[in-house]
Design a protein around this motif. Sequence first.
Motif, PDB file in Angstrom:
ATOM      1  N   LYS A   1      60.884  31.814  56.536  1.00 35.93           N
ATOM      2  CA  LYS A   1      61.715  32.766  55.789  1.00 35.93           C
ATOM      3  C   LYS A   1      63.183  32.376  55.879  1.00 35.93           C
ATOM      4  O   LYS A   1      64.074  33.121  55.491  1.00 35.93           O
ATOM      5  CB  LYS A   1      61.515  34.174  56.368  1.00 35.93           C
TER       6      LYS A   1
ATOM      7  N   LYS B   1      62.304  25.747  56.552  1.00 34.72           N
ATOM      8  CA  LYS B   1      61.003  25.986  55.916  1.00 34.72           C
ATOM      9  C   LYS B   1      60.267  24.669  55.694  1.00 34.72           C
ATOM     10  O   LYS B   1      59.092  24.527  56.055  1.00 34.72           O
ATOM     11  CB  LYS B   1      61.181  26.710  54.581  1.00 34.72           C
TER      12      LYS B   1
ATOM     13  N   MET C   1      56.356  38.319  52.590  1.00 34.50           N
ATOM     14  CA  MET C   1      56.294  36.866  52.735  1.00 34.50           C
ATOM     15  C   MET C   1      55.162  36.296  51.876  1.00 34.50           C
ATOM     16  O   MET C   1      54.540  35.297  52.230  1.00 34.50           O
ATOM     17  CB  MET C   1      56.111  36.470  54.202  1.00 34.50           C
TER      18      MET C   1
ATOM     19  N   GLU D   1      55.807  32.605  50.812  1.00 35.00           N
ATOM     20  CA  GLU D   1      55.759  31.679  51.946  1.00 35.00           C
ATOM     21  C   GLU D   1      54.318  31.456  52.416  1.00 35.00           C
ATOM     22  O   GLU D   1      53.913  30.325  52.702  1.00 35.00           O
ATOM     23  CB  GLU D   1      56.603  32.224  53.104  1.00 35.00           C
TER      24      GLU D   1
ATOM     25  N   THR E   1      50.575  42.049  50.962  1.00 32.44           N
ATOM     26  CA  THR E   1      51.097  40.685  51.054  1.00 32.44           C
ATOM     27  C   THR E   1      49.971  39.671  51.217  1.00 32.44           C
ATOM     28  O   THR E   1      49.957  38.624  50.546  1.00 32.44           O
ATOM     29  CB  THR E   1      52.085  40.564  52.233  1.00 32.44           C
TER      30      THR E   1
END
Length: 394
Positions: free
Chosen positions: A118, A127, A158, A161, A213
Motif C-alpha cells: 500500500k 510495492k 486493498m 493490491e 475486498t
Amino acid sequence: MVLFITGLCNRKCYYCPLSENRKNKDVIYANERKISGIDEAIDEAKICGSKGVGITGGNPILKIDRTCEYLKALKDHFGKDFHAHLYTTLEITEEHLQKLKEAGLDEIRLHPRMENLKNQDKKEDKKEVELNKLVEKLTLCKKYIKKVGVEIPAIPNMDDEISLIIQKINEIPVDFINLNELEYSETNYTNLLEKGFNEKNDYSSRMQGSQETALNAINLAKKHIIANNKEGYNLAIKMHYCPSTLKDSVQMKNRLINRAKNVAKEYELITDEGLLIKGIVKYDELIVAEKSTEDSNNLENNPFVQFLKYNELELGIDYEINTCKSEIYLNPILLEEIIEYIKENNIEAEKEFGEFRAYISEYYPTVDKLEVQRTPLITKKPKLNLKLRKKNLK
C-alpha cells in the motif's frame, strides 16, 4: 492441531492479532495448551484426534531448529500422512527450506508485508520490491516443498493490491492463495481504528469491508487474467476466502468436540459446541479439614458420598472426589434429580448432608478448563453479623 512454535517475530504488522501472553514471547502452544516439550505436543494431537499440524507463530523460522525438531517428531510418530503446513515470511532462505524438507514439511504458506503493497512513497517503490521478492521466494519454495501458497488477511480497500498479488503468483504458478477475513483482538484493535477501519457488527470481531475486498479482489484478478491471455482462460491457482465464522464456529468447534470426546469423564456431558458439563457439590474446605484431623473422617466418608454409594453409584465412573478442593463431581442430570428429590420431599439438606453448595458447571475441554457458565442449584447462605452492621451504621 495448531502448533504455535514461538511468539518471536521480526515484523511489526499493525493487524497482528496475537494475545499479550504470546506476542513477542518465546513460548510454545499446542492448540490452547501451553507446552514445554515434544511429548506434550504428541499427546495433544492424540487427544484432539488431529490428522495434521499447522505450524505458526510469531515467525517459525526464527526458531528453525526447534520447528524442525517438533515437525520431525510428529511425522515420525503419526506417519507420513500426518499433513504438516507452515506459515512464515519472505525472510525464508534456501537453508531453512532444506531443513524443513528433511523434517517432512508438506506445505508452506508465505505472508508478504501488506503495508509495503500500500506504499505511497514515490521515491521508493516498495510495492514492486515486495511483489518481486514474493515471486522470488515462492519460486524458491517450489524447489523444496511439494505444496506452496500465499496466505494473507483481506485488508479493506486493498482490492487492487491483493488482485495484483494473485495475478503475479498465478504466473509462477503456485498452488493457492488464502484470503482470511480481517479480525480485531485486544492487541490490534487500536491500530485498526487508527487506520480508519471499523467493526462489522457488535457481536463478532469481524472488520467492515474485509469480505467485500476479498471477493472483489478475486473477481478483479480473474477478469485481468482472462483479458490478458490470448489463448483463453488460464487461472492456474486455487483461490480461497476464509470468513472468521468458518475459523471460529467450524474449525474451533470441531477441535473442541474431538478433544472433549477424548478427555470427557464418564459423568460429564458433551454439548453440541464441544464444551463439557458436570455437576459439582462443594463443601467448606475448613470444615472438611477439621473433621479430617479430629477423627480421620474425610470427604470420601461424608454423608453425600455415602448417599451416592447407597444408591449403588460407582466412584470413578458415576462420580469423582476432589479432596484438594473438597468437591464431588457427578453427572449434571443426576445432580439435578438429587436436588429435586431433596426439595420435593422437604428434606433438610444441611441437616442430612452437611453444609454444601451445588451447581452445574459448563467449561472448555482444554487444559485450563475455562468455565463459561455456572448454574446454582443450592447456594450457601451468607452469615451476616447484623448487630455489628447496625452499630456501624449509627
